[in-house]
Structure formats: structure tokens, C-alpha cells
Scaffold this active site. Structure first.
Site, PDB file in Angstrom:
ATOM      1  CB  SER A   1      -0.889   0.006   1.256  1.00 25.41           C
ATOM      2  OG  SER A   1      -1.515   1.259   1.450  1.00 25.41           O
TER       3      SER A   1
ATOM      4  CE1 TYR B   1      -4.653  -1.512   5.539  1.00 23.91           C
ATOM      5  CE2 TYR B   1      -3.504   0.511   4.937  1.00 23.91           C
ATOM      6  CZ  TYR B   1      -4.136  -0.664   4.566  1.00 23.91           C
ATOM      7  OH  TYR B   1      -4.241  -0.984   3.233  1.00 23.91           O
TER       8      TYR B   1
END
Length: 262
Positions: A153, A166
Site C-alpha cells: 500500500s 494499518y
């Protein structure tokens, strides 16, 4: 002088005869990646825990003439992973391509972040990559070839308010990818990361609908917009194909340029 033994350039991207497993692929980015690989000729195995969602996704892809199988198992459960991978290899065929896509998000300021959510994020985003990656690598090693793509990501590099855990998990996936590449490269296996930026999916729908956030994102991203999941197809096919046989331990960001500037 070119080597006449090399296949035509476009042929390098042909996945015909290959079997690909994509975890977390009943919807969103995972389904888009599965569709991309299948469109390039691969026989794709969709994975998730929800059998009904898997069947719906498989039916959608089959309606486009694509070769699709399903495998429902929990990628965070070591025993379920081992049984699931063994079943795929016996029922469908040797896994040539693995895309570790399963993941989740939880948004809460760090000081208020629940311990249970931290643990669930870690299991889903990190443990699954280790467990499925190990089970598949153990079978790829004797065959002397394979492609593993771990979905990272932009949060593997950048942080945003409310998602510190996260960000930690996606940073870990980036480094696990590099470590896997170092260990497995000598066995003819390439392990790379695919790093999506901000894409329109079911999971980001609330952010897409948030005019303030979308305005910020459009200004922050050189491309000036959200990404469409179909725009991940080319990168996924490249990393899964013979076109990337000397690409190993690399994180390919598909983010409209958001990681390129401040």
C-alpha cells in the site's frame, strides 16, 4: 543483437497454462487482480471465507469466459491454510502465481485504538502473507519457479491520521516481501509487492463520498483523482509473468504519483 530464442515481447505477458491463487478476491482489489490474471490466460482460484460471495464473484468472471475456481478458507488459520493450499494443488493444479491480497482496515486515533482491532489487523494483514506465502513457497521450491505478489500500500511508505496500526502492518508486508525475495530468489521464485494508492472500492466508498477527503486527495495526488481498480491490471500481469523474471524484492506502486512528492 537480439536473441532469437526470446519470445515476442507481448508473449512475455501471456499467463496461459498458469494457475494463480488470489487471496481475499471475492470483491474489490482482489477481484480486479483475479480478473486481470484470468484475462491474461491464467486459471484463477478465488479465495475468501464467505462461500456465497466467492460463488457470486466466480460466476461474474465466468460470464466473461474466464477460467475460475474457488477455495474457501481462512488465511489467518495455519491449519486451514495448509489444508486449503494442499486441496488447490490436488484439485486444480500446481500454484504458479500467488497474490497475497487479503487485508482489512480499521480507522481509530492511535491513543484510542482497541487492542482487539490491532490483533485482528496483524492477523489479517501480516500473518496471512506469512502463512499462505510459506505454504505456497514450500511447494514452489521443488519446482524451481514461481511468482509471489504481496499487496502492499502507499501506507507501506506514508502515514495518515487514524490508521497507525494499518500503516505498521503494510510496512511489515513491504519488508516481509523483501525478505522472502532474498530467501526464495535462488530457487527461481520472484517475490514482489504491488502497492496500490487510493482506489475506488467498497471499502473506500465512505471516503470517496467525503467531499473534503476527495478534494484533499485530488490535490495531493499528481494524477488529480482516485484510481479505478482496473488500472492495477497491467502491473499485476507484469509481476506475474515472464516479463519480470529478473525483478525481485521490488515494490511497484500504482498510486497516481502520490508517493513521488510531498
Amino acid at each position: 543483437m537480439t536473441d532469437s530464442r526470446l519470445p515476442p515481447a507481448l508473449g512475455l505477458f501471456d499467463l496461459s497454462g498458469r494457475t494463480a491463487l488470489v487471496t481475499g478476491s471475492s470483491k474489490g482489489i482482489g477481484l480486479a487482480l483475479a480478473q486481470a490474471l484470468a484475462s491474461a490466460g491464467a486459471r484463477v482460484v478465488l479465495n475468501a471465507r464467505d462461500t456465497a460471495r466467492l460463488d457470486t464473484a466466480a460466476r461474474l468472471l465466468r460470464e466473461h469466459g474466464l477460467s475460475v475456481e474457488t477455495a474457501a478458507f481462512d488465511v489467518t488459520d495455519p491449519a486451514a491454510v495448509e489444508a486449503g493450499i494442499a486441496d488447490i494443488e490436488q484439485r486444480v493444479g500446481a500454484i504458479d502465481i500467488l497474490v497475497n491480497n487479503a487485508g482489512m482496515q480499521h480507522r481509530t486515533p492511535f491513543a484510542d485504538f482497541p487492542v482487539e482491532a490491532w490483533q485482528q489487523l496483524s492477523r489479517t494483514n501480516i500473518d496471512s502473507v506469512f502463512l499462505v506465502g510459506r505454504a505456497v513457497a514450500q511447494r514452489m521450491i521443488p519446482r524451481g519457479r514461481g511468482k509471489i505478489i504481496n499487496v502492499c500500500s502507499v501506507q507501506s511508505e506514508l502515514a495518515r491520521p487514524g490508521i497507525a496500526p494499518y500503516t505498521a502492518t503494510k510496512g511489515a508486508v513491504k519488508m516481509l516481501t523483501k525478505g522472502m525475495a532474498v530467501d526464495l530468489g535462488a530457487h527461481g521464485i520472484q517475490v514482489n509487492g504491488l502497492g496500490p494508492g487510493y482506489f475506488k472500492t467498497e471499502l473506500t466508498q465512505a471516503l470517496v463520498a467525503d467531499e473534503t477527503f476527495t478534494a484533499w486527495l485530488s490535490k495531493r495526488t499528481p494524477a488529480g483523482r482516485w484510481g479505478d481498480v482496473q488500472e492495477l491490471a497491467g502491473a499485476a500481469i507484469f509481476l506475474a509473468s515472464e516479463a519480470s523474471t529478473f525483478v525481485n524484492g521490488h515494490i511497484l506502486y500504482v498510486d497516481g504519483g502520490i508517493t513521488a512528492g510531498l
